[in-house]
Design a protein around this motif. Structure first.
Motif, PDB file in Angstrom:
ATOM      1  N   SER A 107      17.183  12.096 -20.468  1.00 17.92           N
ATOM      2  CA  SER A 107      18.047  10.912 -20.487  1.00 17.92           C
ATOM      3  C   SER A 107      17.890  10.151 -21.792  1.00 17.92           C
ATOM      4  O   SER A 107      18.681   9.265 -22.090  1.00 17.92           O
ATOM      5  CB  SER A 107      17.691   9.957 -19.339  1.00 17.92           C
ATOM      6  OG  SER A 107      17.473  10.654 -18.156  1.00 17.92           O
ATOM      7  N   VAL A 108      16.822  10.443 -22.524  1.00 17.84           N
ATOM      8  CA  VAL A 108      16.564   9.709 -23.769  1.00 17.84           C
ATOM      9  C   VAL A 108      16.279  10.696 -24.895  1.00 17.84           C
ATOM     10  O   VAL A 108      15.985  11.860 -24.649  1.00 17.84           O
ATOM     11  CB  VAL A 108      15.324   8.789 -23.617  1.00 17.84           C
ATOM     12  CG1 VAL A 108      15.635   7.615 -22.732  1.00 17.84           C
ATOM     13  CG2 VAL A 108      14.128   9.583 -23.113  1.00 17.84           C
ATOM     14  N   LYS A 109      16.420  10.202 -26.112  1.00 18.29           N
ATOM     15  CA  LYS A 109      16.060  11.026 -27.265  1.00 18.29           C
ATOM     16  C   LYS A 109      14.788  10.463 -27.876  1.00 18.29           C
ATOM     17  O   LYS A 109      14.408   9.324 -27.601  1.00 18.29           O
ATOM     18  CB  LYS A 109      17.179  10.961 -28.304  1.00 18.29           C
ATOM     19  CG  LYS A 109      18.434  11.683 -27.890  1.00 18.29           C
ATOM     20  CD  LYS A 109      19.244  12.067 -29.135  1.00 18.29           C
ATOM     21  CE  LYS A 109      20.399  12.964 -28.782  1.00 18.29           C
ATOM     22  NZ  LYS A 109      21.697  12.265 -28.836  1.00 18.29           N
ATOM     23  N   GLU A 110      14.152  11.266 -28.715  1.00 19.96           N
ATOM     24  CA  GLU A 110      12.989  10.760 -29.436  1.00 19.96           C
ATOM     25  C   GLU A 110      13.397   9.528 -30.235  1.00 19.96           C
ATOM     26  O   GLU A 110      14.466   9.504 -30.842  1.00 19.96           O
ATOM     27  CB  GLU A 110      12.455  11.835 -30.389  1.00 19.96           C
ATOM     28  CG  GLU A 110      11.541  12.819 -29.698  1.00 19.96           C
ATOM     29  CD  GLU A 110      10.974  13.868 -30.646  1.00 19.96           C
ATOM     30  OE1 GLU A 110      10.752  13.555 -31.829  1.00 19.96           O
ATOM     31  OE2 GLU A 110      10.758  15.001 -30.174  1.00 19.96           O
ATOM     32  N   GLY A 111      12.543   8.514 -30.210  1.00 22.40           N
ATOM     33  CA  GLY A 111      12.838   7.301 -30.959  1.00 22.40           C
ATOM     34  C   GLY A 111      13.446   6.197 -30.111  1.00 22.40           C
ATOM     35  O   GLY A 111      13.485   5.046 -30.529  1.00 22.40           O
ATOM     36  N   ALA A 112      13.917   6.526 -28.910  1.00 25.03           N
ATOM     37  CA  ALA A 112      14.528   5.514 -28.045  1.00 25.03           C
ATOM     38  C   ALA A 112      13.468   4.540 -27.542  1.00 25.03           C
ATOM     39  O   ALA A 112      12.299   4.891 -27.417  1.00 25.03           O
ATOM     40  CB  ALA A 112      15.208   6.186 -26.864  1.00 25.03           C
ATOM     41  N   THR A 113      13.888   3.300 -27.271  1.00 26.14           N
ATOM     42  CA  THR A 113      12.957   2.348 -26.653  1.00 26.14           C
ATOM     43  C   THR A 113      13.250   2.292 -25.157  1.00 26.14           C
ATOM     44  O   THR A 113      14.411   2.313 -24.737  1.00 26.14           O
ATOM     45  CB  THR A 113      13.104   0.931 -27.241  1.00 26.14           C
ATOM     46  OG1 THR A 113      14.442   0.766 -27.662  1.00 26.14           O
ATOM     47  CG2 THR A 113      12.128   0.682 -28.349  1.00 26.14           C
ATOM     48  N   VAL A 114      12.188   2.236 -24.383  1.00 34.10           N
ATOM     49  CA  VAL A 114      12.338   2.220 -22.928  1.00 34.10           C
ATOM     50  C   VAL A 114      11.500   1.094 -22.350  1.00 34.10           C
ATOM     51  O   VAL A 114      10.570   0.596 -22.990  1.00 34.10           O
ATOM     52  CB  VAL A 114      11.883   3.560 -22.294  1.00 34.10           C
ATOM     53  CG1 VAL A 114      12.855   4.667 -22.631  1.00 34.10           C
ATOM     54  CG2 VAL A 114      10.475   3.919 -22.740  1.00 34.10           C
ATOM     55  N   LYS A 115      11.877   0.672 -21.125  1.00 35.80           N
ATOM     56  CA  LYS A 115      11.050  -0.265 -20.373  1.00 35.80           C
ATOM     57  C   LYS A 115      10.336   0.522 -19.281  1.00 35.80           C
ATOM     58  O   LYS A 115      10.680   1.678 -19.015  1.00 35.80           O
ATOM     59  CB  LYS A 115      11.930  -1.328 -19.726  1.00 35.80           C
ATOM     60  CG  LYS A 115      12.581  -2.274 -20.708  1.00 35.80           C
ATOM     61  CD  LYS A 115      13.382  -3.302 -19.929  1.00 35.80           C
ATOM     62  CE  LYS A 115      14.220  -4.155 -20.860  1.00 35.80           C
ATOM     63  NZ  LYS A 115      15.141  -5.011 -20.105  1.00 35.80           N
ATOM     64  N   ALA A 116       9.379  -0.130 -18.646  1.00 34.53           N
ATOM     65  CA  ALA A 116       8.733   0.513 -17.504  1.00 34.53           C
ATOM     66  C   ALA A 116       9.773   0.609 -16.391  1.00 34.53           C
ATOM     67  O   ALA A 116      10.276  -0.402 -15.920  1.00 34.53           O
ATOM     68  CB  ALA A 116       7.539  -0.288 -17.035  1.00 34.53           C
ATOM     69  N   GLY A 117      10.100   1.836 -15.998  1.00 34.15           N
ATOM     70  CA  GLY A 117      11.147   2.030 -14.999  1.00 34.15           C
ATOM     71  C   GLY A 117      12.438   2.552 -15.580  1.00 34.15           C
ATOM     72  O   GLY A 117      13.376   2.833 -14.844  1.00 34.15           O
ATOM     73  N   SER A 118      12.493   2.735 -16.920  1.00 31.85           N
ATOM     74  CA  SER A 118      13.688   3.340 -17.522  1.00 31.85           C
ATOM     75  C   SER A 118      13.595   4.858 -17.404  1.00 31.85           C
ATOM     76  O   SER A 118      12.530   5.424 -17.617  1.00 31.85           O
ATOM     77  CB  SER A 118      13.778   2.991 -19.013  1.00 31.85           C
ATOM     78  OG  SER A 118      13.718   1.621 -19.192  1.00 31.85           O
TER      79      SER A 118
END
Lengths: 450, 388
Positions: free
Chosen positions: A47-58
């Motif tokens: 769902s994400v690529k390297e470098g993406a920012t995520v929250k806890a639960g993303s």
């Protein structure tokens, strides 16, 4: 009142290095990772690529065949690596943690006032869903199913396992909320399997569940064994299982509206000077969990117990379901006439080594040596001694080896997963890799019958 | 020890693929793993494994055979002294037997391991341990006067046709030691039975009153002569092992020591041993009560356990896990029927005084059928549960 089921078959492997009942907080881990390989049969889609920012639960990735099943990040931060293996198979999605965790917000609320679909939705979006496992097969539960019952084993009988009563002593409230949520997911009951020889202060006070006590050696604490004695799995039956710490995580989701991936881990094994419990988060880096330095060259780090755990490197990450780290000395040495010596220090369930002369309470150091070479099935009756279920293990494994689906079904492949027959592999004189055989069989069943 | 390890590590490359001694890879591997437990570690599945492997298991069985072998050796000297009317010290007596038995053991291991080494090399697999036990069992079930070439032929026959053609250790249908015995019994009947094969005279002349007949053969004569006469042997002689018979089968006491070792270590199935005795007792008691000839009525049923090869068969042959029933329930039926058949063959068929060998071989054949019944039971239980 709960009744006691006494199991005679099985084996407690007397390993040295049980964790002291002291709790420490782990130093914050630099990186956390979720590993698709922890979920058998899963085809992950990122769902994400390297470098993406995520929250806890993303979400980090999801299940290709059930896209609503998401696997989410335990912390906030930056996705720093997607580690791939052979044929570009995703092995790890690594997140570099922020200093302060930022949480995704999910719906709060008392589960008793929520509908089944709302609870499902909460679990799916928050990424707690994969904590639910399905029997047969031991894979992540499918959202479309409604399980006949939900089973939770409240004790772990594996070698050096965590003591849940100690780990969750302060978590009764969250556990109860988690149970309330789970009981909405089934038309049947939520079953708790309790140890017969414990006070069960925490688990004994839980409402809205059916409890059964079990006594006996490992694998009495395995949820599969408990199901087999309460309501054995027949063709077409679907049960769900979940571990107690994960029930607490679910409870916290509904209480606080966040994915708090707290996980208490028992650090165990003979090479450790002070085996103890530490509190960290799911997917933490091993080096942050370890409280003392160990010689990683000559020791093996196992996320999980010695029977079913996965080997990890010192800079690797904890497995999703693990609540234990075991350190085991590597056994890559030759031993002259090792098979012929009296073997006073060699624990063996058969009395072929003279270690039976010692005290029964004695603990042993063991290592990862294979102690021989693989052979054909020769000795009979040894698997049966460690499998407290109405299953003919050798015949089941042979039916898998010849790929006879009808026979696998008739001989009860729906009732077991690797952990249930791991002891058979341990005791096997012929050194046959039984857990792999069983997983191959289960994969065949999933492929052929869905 | 370190030096030996280093030396082996140095030789190893020659036996790897491409090395000039590659054709002896299995043999080299066999010796290497005999000297050293390999340094293999667990790769998948359980990270710890039990210390027990097939080498340990098989060497425990060999250990369990030793008491019967030692008493057997002594008994050969003892019977020799009786036959020629000599007196000798304990050590002289034992040593006489030791010298008679040792060549048979050497020939058995030599030929058997030779065949194993060659097949392992041809098939490109490791040398398996199965013959460690068979190699000692085979001489122990032979009469002392069996010529060495016959032992060689029977070992070769049994290892090739009873084991290797089925795929080697763990794959055979019949117990290799019994097949070797049966092969000689049917191929060379005159050398394998009668009165002259059981007692080693060593070139000396027997005294006049001497008869080399086994109590078992004497018992079978009762059917024709009408009176039961077991010869000059008390039940205590038979229990301790001082009667004529095959090398290792005479001493029930020594065999019981072996049985205790097998049961205590968890290697031999006590279920098979107990049920075999139960089966024999069942038929034996019936015969004692309702028998039609003196063999049936005059010989107490428990004599069957101490004469002939019954005890040896029940403890060391019937319990062979590869050729026996493999399900725990099946073991009860399997042993019971062996006991029943052994006594029936002994008593009802005077052509074969020893029923144990044929009873076990027959039940080896039917063991898969018994297991099939037990497995079907398990399947039916599961189906019934699903319907309920």
């Amino acid at each position: 009142m709960s009744n006691v089921i006494k199991l005679k078959k099985g084996l407690n492997i007397p390993l040295q290095g049980e964790a002291e009942k002291t709790m420490k907080k782990a130093s914050p881990s630099q990186t956390y990772a979720i590993k698709p390989t922890d979920f058998p049969g899963l085809t992950p889609k990122l769902s994400v690529k390297e470098g993406a920012t995520v929250k806890a639960g993303s979400p980090l990735f999801y299940d290709k065949s059930n896209p609503e099943v998401k696997f989410t990040s335990p912390v906030s931060g930056e996705v720093v690596a997607v580690v791939r293996g052979e044929r570009r198979r995703i092995l790890e999605v690594v997140v570099k943690a922020d200093n302060e965790i930022v949480y995704e917000e999910f719906q709060k609320g008392s589960p008793s006032s929520l509908k089944r679909e709302e609870i499902k939705e909460s679990l799916l979006t928050s990424g707690l869903w994969p904590m639910l496992k399905m029997r047969p097969y031991g894979i992540v539960a499918r959202p479309a199913d409604t399980p006949k019952d939900i089973f939770i084993s409240c004790f772990d009988s594996a070698p050096l396992a965590s003591d849940y009563e100690f780990v969750l002593a302060e978590e009764q409230k969250h556990f109860q909320v988690g149970i309330d949520a789970l009981s909405k997911l089934t038309d049947g009951s939520v079953h708790l399997g309790l140890p017969a020889d414990s006070s069960n202060k925490m688990f004994g006070a839980i409402q809205g569940v059916k409890t059964t006590k079990f006594s006996g050696p490992h694998p009495a604490g395995n949820v599969g064994v408990q199901i087999a004695h309460i309501s054995p799995i027949n063709k077409g039956d679907i049960y769900w299982t979940i571990a107690p710490q994960d029930v607490v995580n679910i409870g916290r989701l509904f209480e606080k509206g966040i994915y708090d991936a707290k996980r208490v881990i028992a650090l165990t094994g003979s090479p450790l000077k002070s085996p103890e419990y530490v509190e960290t988060l799911i997917g933490a880096n091993i080096s942050s969990v370890m409280q003392e330095s160990i010689d990683a060259e000559n020791n093996r780090i196992i996320s999980g117990d010695v029977l079913t755990g996965t080997q990890v490197e010192i800079d690797g990450h904890m497995s999703f379901y693990s609540n234990q780290v075991t350190i085991l000395p590597e056994g890559n040495y030759y031993e002259m006439f090792g098979w012929a010596l009296p073997g006073l220090g060699k624990f063996s369930p058969s009395r072929t080594f003279f270690s039976w002369l010692g005290s029964k309470a004695r603990k042993f150091t063991m290592d990862t040596n294979f102690h021989g070479e693989e052979r054909a099935f020769v000795v009979t009756g040894e698997y049966e001694k460690v499998l407290p279920m109405d299953i003919l293990p050798v015949q089941l494994f042979k039916s898998i080896l010849v790929n006879d689906i009808d026979k696998m079904e008739q001989l009860g492949i729906y009732e077991v997963i690797e952990e249930d027959i791991a002891l058979c592999e341990y005791v096997c004189t012929s050194k046959i890799d039984i857990q792999k055989i069983l997983r191959d069989g289960i994969n065949t069943m999933i492929k052929e019958l869905g | 020890m370190k030096a030996l390890r280093n030396w082996i590590d140095k030789q190893k490359p020659q036996f790897e693929k491409g090395g000039k001694l590659h054709m002896f890879k299995s043999v080299f591997g066999g010796f290497e793993t005999f000297l050293f437990v390999p340094n293999h570690t667990t790769k998948i599945g359980s990270h710890v494994r039990d210390y027990t492997d097939l080498k340990r298991t098989m060497s425990m069985v060999v250990l369990a055979l030793i008491p019967a072998l030692l008493v057997g050796m002594y008994n050969i000297g003892y019977q020799h002294n009786l036959a020629v009317g000599a007196t000798a010290s304990f050590m002289e007596t034992f040593f006489y037997g030791f010298l008679r038995v040792l060549p048979a053991i050497i020939v058995s291991y030599g030929v058997g391991l030779g065949v194993e080494f060659v097949t392992a090399q041809l098939k490109g697999h490791e040398i398996h341990e199965g013959f460690l036990v068979s190699g000692l069992l085979i001489p122990m079930v032979m009469p002392v006067n069996t010529p060495l070439w016959m032992i060689a032929v029977s070992v070769a026959f049994s290892v090739v046709f009873c084991k290797e053609v089925f795929g080697g250790t763990g794959m055979n249908i019949w117990n290799p030691a019994l097949v070797a015995r049966a092969f000689l019994f049917f191929a060379y009947p005159s050398q394998m039975s009668g009165e002259s094969v059981w007692v080693s005279l060593g070139g000396e002349k027997a005294i006049d009153a001497f008869s080399g007949a086994t109590p078992l053969a004497k018992a079978a004569e009762a059917v024709t002569t009408g009176t039961l006469d077991l010869g000059n042997f008390s039940p205590m002689d038979a229990f301790l092992g001082f009667i004529p018979g095959s090398i290792g089968e005479t001493s029930t006491l020594a065999i019981l020591i072996g049985a205790v070792i097998l049961i205590w270590t968890g290697i031999g199935s006590w279920k098979i041993m107990v049920s075999t005795v139960l089966g024999a007792s069942f038929v034996g008691i019936l015969m004692n009560l309702f028998g039609s000839n003196p063999y049936m009525t005059d010989m107490p049923f428990w004599y069957h356990f101490i004469i002939g090869g019954f005890a040896f068969g029940a403890v060391f042959m019937a319990t062979d896990p590869v050729s026996a029933a493999q399900t725990e329930k099946g073991k009860w039926y399997y042993g019971f029927i062996i006991g029943v058949l052994a006594v029936i063959i002994r008593v009802m068929n005077p052509a074969y005084p020893e029923g144990m060998m044929l009873a076990i071989l027959l039940m080896n054949t039917f063991a898969p059928l018994i297991d099939h019944g037990v497995v079907s039971g398990n399947i039916k239980r599961r189906l019934k549960r699903a319907k309920a």
